[in-house]
Scaffold this active site. Structure first.
Site, mmCIF file in Angstrom:
data_model
loop_
_atom_site.group_PDB
_atom_site.id
_atom_site.type_symbol
_atom_site.label_atom_id
_atom_site.label_comp_id
_atom_site.label_asym_id
_atom_site.label_seq_id
_atom_site.Cartn_x
_atom_site.Cartn_y
_atom_site.Cartn_z
ATOM 1 N N SER A 29 1.151 7.633 9.410
ATOM 2 C CA SER A 29 0.949 6.667 8.342
ATOM 3 C C SER A 29 1.404 5.281 8.784
ATOM 4 O O SER A 29 2.256 5.138 9.666
ATOM 5 C CB SER A 29 1.743 7.109 7.111
ATOM 6 N N CYS A 32 5.660 -0.431 8.509
ATOM 7 C CA CYS A 32 6.038 -1.732 9.059
ATOM 8 C C CYS A 32 7.256 -1.597 9.967
ATOM 9 O O CYS A 32 8.224 -0.917 9.631
ATOM 10 C CB CYS A 32 6.330 -2.721 7.937
ATOM 11 N N ALA A 65 0.873 -2.338 8.205
ATOM 12 C CA ALA A 65 0.076 -3.292 7.442
ATOM 13 C C ALA A 65 -0.071 -4.576 8.246
ATOM 14 O O ALA A 65 0.917 -5.179 8.672
ATOM 15 C CB ALA A 65 0.734 -3.573 6.092
ATOM 16 N N GLN A 107 -4.656 -1.088 9.746
ATOM 17 C CA GLN A 107 -4.610 -1.252 8.293
ATOM 18 C C GLN A 107 -4.537 -2.744 7.973
ATOM 19 O O GLN A 107 -3.628 -3.439 8.417
ATOM 20 C CB GLN A 107 -3.389 -0.540 7.713
ATOM 21 N N HIS A 175 -5.874 -1.899 2.649
ATOM 22 C CA HIS A 175 -4.651 -1.616 1.893
ATOM 23 C C HIS A 175 -4.825 -2.069 0.435
ATOM 24 O O HIS A 175 -4.808 -3.257 0.141
ATOM 25 C CB HIS A 175 -3.480 -2.351 2.536
ATOM 26 N N HIS A 178 0.580 0.039 -3.231
ATOM 27 C CA HIS A 178 1.972 -0.409 -3.125
ATOM 28 C C HIS A 178 2.226 -1.792 -3.733
ATOM 29 O O HIS A 178 3.133 -2.507 -3.331
ATOM 30 C CB HIS A 178 2.438 -0.363 -1.665
ATOM 31 N N TYR A 180 0.431 -4.459 -3.615
ATOM 32 C CA TYR A 180 -0.067 -5.611 -2.873
ATOM 33 C C TYR A 180 -1.358 -6.122 -3.510
ATOM 34 O O TYR A 180 -1.790 -5.626 -4.548
ATOM 35 C CB TYR A 180 -0.208 -5.265 -1.391
ATOM 36 N N ARG A 228 -6.290 2.834 1.466
ATOM 37 C CA ARG A 228 -5.011 3.324 0.931
ATOM 38 C C ARG A 228 -4.927 2.888 -0.521
ATOM 39 O O ARG A 228 -5.009 1.697 -0.833
ATOM 40 C CB ARG A 228 -3.823 2.788 1.731
ATOM 41 N N LEU A 300 6.518 12.369 1.774
ATOM 42 C CA LEU A 300 7.676 13.142 2.230
ATOM 43 C C LEU A 300 7.263 14.460 2.872
ATOM 44 O O LEU A 300 7.981 15.452 2.791
ATOM 45 C CB LEU A 300 8.650 13.398 1.066
ATOM 46 N N ARG A 323 7.985 8.864 7.568
ATOM 47 C CA ARG A 323 9.382 8.962 8.006
ATOM 48 C C ARG A 323 9.623 10.146 8.942
ATOM 49 O O ARG A 323 10.450 10.069 9.852
ATOM 50 C CB ARG A 323 10.302 9.054 6.786
#
Length: 353
Positions: A29, A32, A65, A107, A175, A178, A180, A228, A300, A323
């Site tokens: 994924s 940043c 991004a 992205q 994108h 989130h 944006y 996304r 997750l 992550r």
């Protein structure tokens, strides 16, 4: 979408999206790194970051991004892509990823009213959004974009997409999540416009749809276009909700999107999502079922059995790990061993497996 090698566990079955063949269903994924140089170019950090995940077996490495304009950055250290010099700077990274059999995606985004959080939008760059509503207390009130400015931004997305292909990208991701800019148009919490870009879901989705359609026309028929999408603001019933995300996904697919990368949140400073492994998979599952579009599941994700089952049961078509791949770049190799998949481990690493 074509499936082959059905004797393999679902997580390791190749998938063809337009003319792009992903060797398995695991993707990195966009995350940043805040490590670009002063011109927004990738550095050695990015190159090692991307190549390590490719060596680790993922099928698709997604850039962080990448801003389509100086005003649209989150920080001074974000990647940027609006000129040939920047495009050329991506080439080392894309070639390294390709060397290990993975595909590379870029992205593209604009942060809108969430740009420059360190100064809460108060700085040298103009802050813009769908409407003149600040993100949070203490944040600068953004300028509401004019229709002419919206159309100019569509062209900036197009320019950046064209440069991304020149840089060697196999996939373009738009994108719209989130909190944006494109999400700011989608959400009724941040969009109170009275023109063709506000009000109904069709109007609120118009900007994102225009971007996808224009990018599709630019990159041609062979390149996959991902979107996304934040599938909920976690603010029912006032915010953007899953039923609207389904309708938006249908509009985006009709405009040329191949994959909906299903995330959530970001419009509000504080929300309370039910954080657990796979908590966003219901979004991918519903959009996949209702829109008949390829979906990527995120949220997750950690355990190979869980991810394999998500693919096997049709909850999503791809898993996007974030992550977990920061903690463990070789997650895919370990998943291959766990699921008894041969011929995935690089010969140089066989002694460890």
């Amino acid at each position: 979408m074509l499936n082959q090698k059905t004797d393999l566990p679902p997580l390791f079955r190749p998938v063809k999206i337009r003319e792009c063949i992903l060797k398995n269903r695991v993707a990195m994924s966009a995350m940043c790194q805040y490590s670009a140089d002063s011109d927004g170019k990738p550095t050695a950090w990015h190159q090692v970051h991307w190549e390590t995940r490719a060596v680790g077996g993922v099928a698709l490495v997604m850039s962080e991004a990448t801003a389509i304009s100086p005003e649209g950055r989150l920080t001074l250290h974000d990647l940027m892509l609006w000129n040939l010099d920047q495009a050329e700077s991506f080439r080392i990274g894309t070639e390294l990823v390709h060397r290990h059999g993975a595909k590379f995606g870029i992205q593209l985004g604009h942060c809108g009213r969430k740009s420059w959080p360190a100064s809460k939008g108060h700085g040298e760059y103009r802050l813009v959004s769908s409407s003149g509503m600040a993100f949070d207390q203490g944040w600068k009130i953004p300028d509401a974009l004019s229709v002419a400015e919206i159309k100019m931004l569509v062209e900036q997305f197009v320019t950046s997409a064209s440069l991304a292909i020149q840089a060697g990208a196999d996939v373009i991701e738009i994108h719209a999540a989130h909190g944006y800019l494109l999400h700011q148009f989608l959400s009724p919490l941040s969009n109170i416009r009275q023109d063709d870009y506000g009000g109904s879901l069709e109007n609120r989705a118009r900007f994102a749809v225009d971007v996808v359609r224009a990018v599709r026309n630019t990159v041609g028929v062979d390149i996959p276009v991902f979107v996304r999408l934040s599938c909920t603001d976690w603010a029912e019933p006032r915010g953007f909700v899953l039923s609207e995300a389904v309708d938006a996904a249908r509009l985006l697919a009709d405009a040329g999107a191949d994959v909906v990368d299903c995330s959530s949140g970001g419009t509000l400073p504080v929300t309370s999502p039910p954080l657990r492994e796979g908590y966003q998979l219901p979004f991918a599952e519903m959009i996949r079922r209702e829109v008949k579009v390829i979906t990527a599941g995120v949220g997750l994700l950690e355990h190979p059995d869980f991810c394999n089952e998500a693919i096997e049961t049709g909850r999503c078509d791809l898993v996007m790990l974030g992550r977990e791949l920061l903690r463990n770049p070789y997650w895919t190799l370990q998943a291959a061993r766990h699921l008894a998949v041969p011929d995935v481990i690089p010969r140089q690493y066989l002694r460890a497996f």
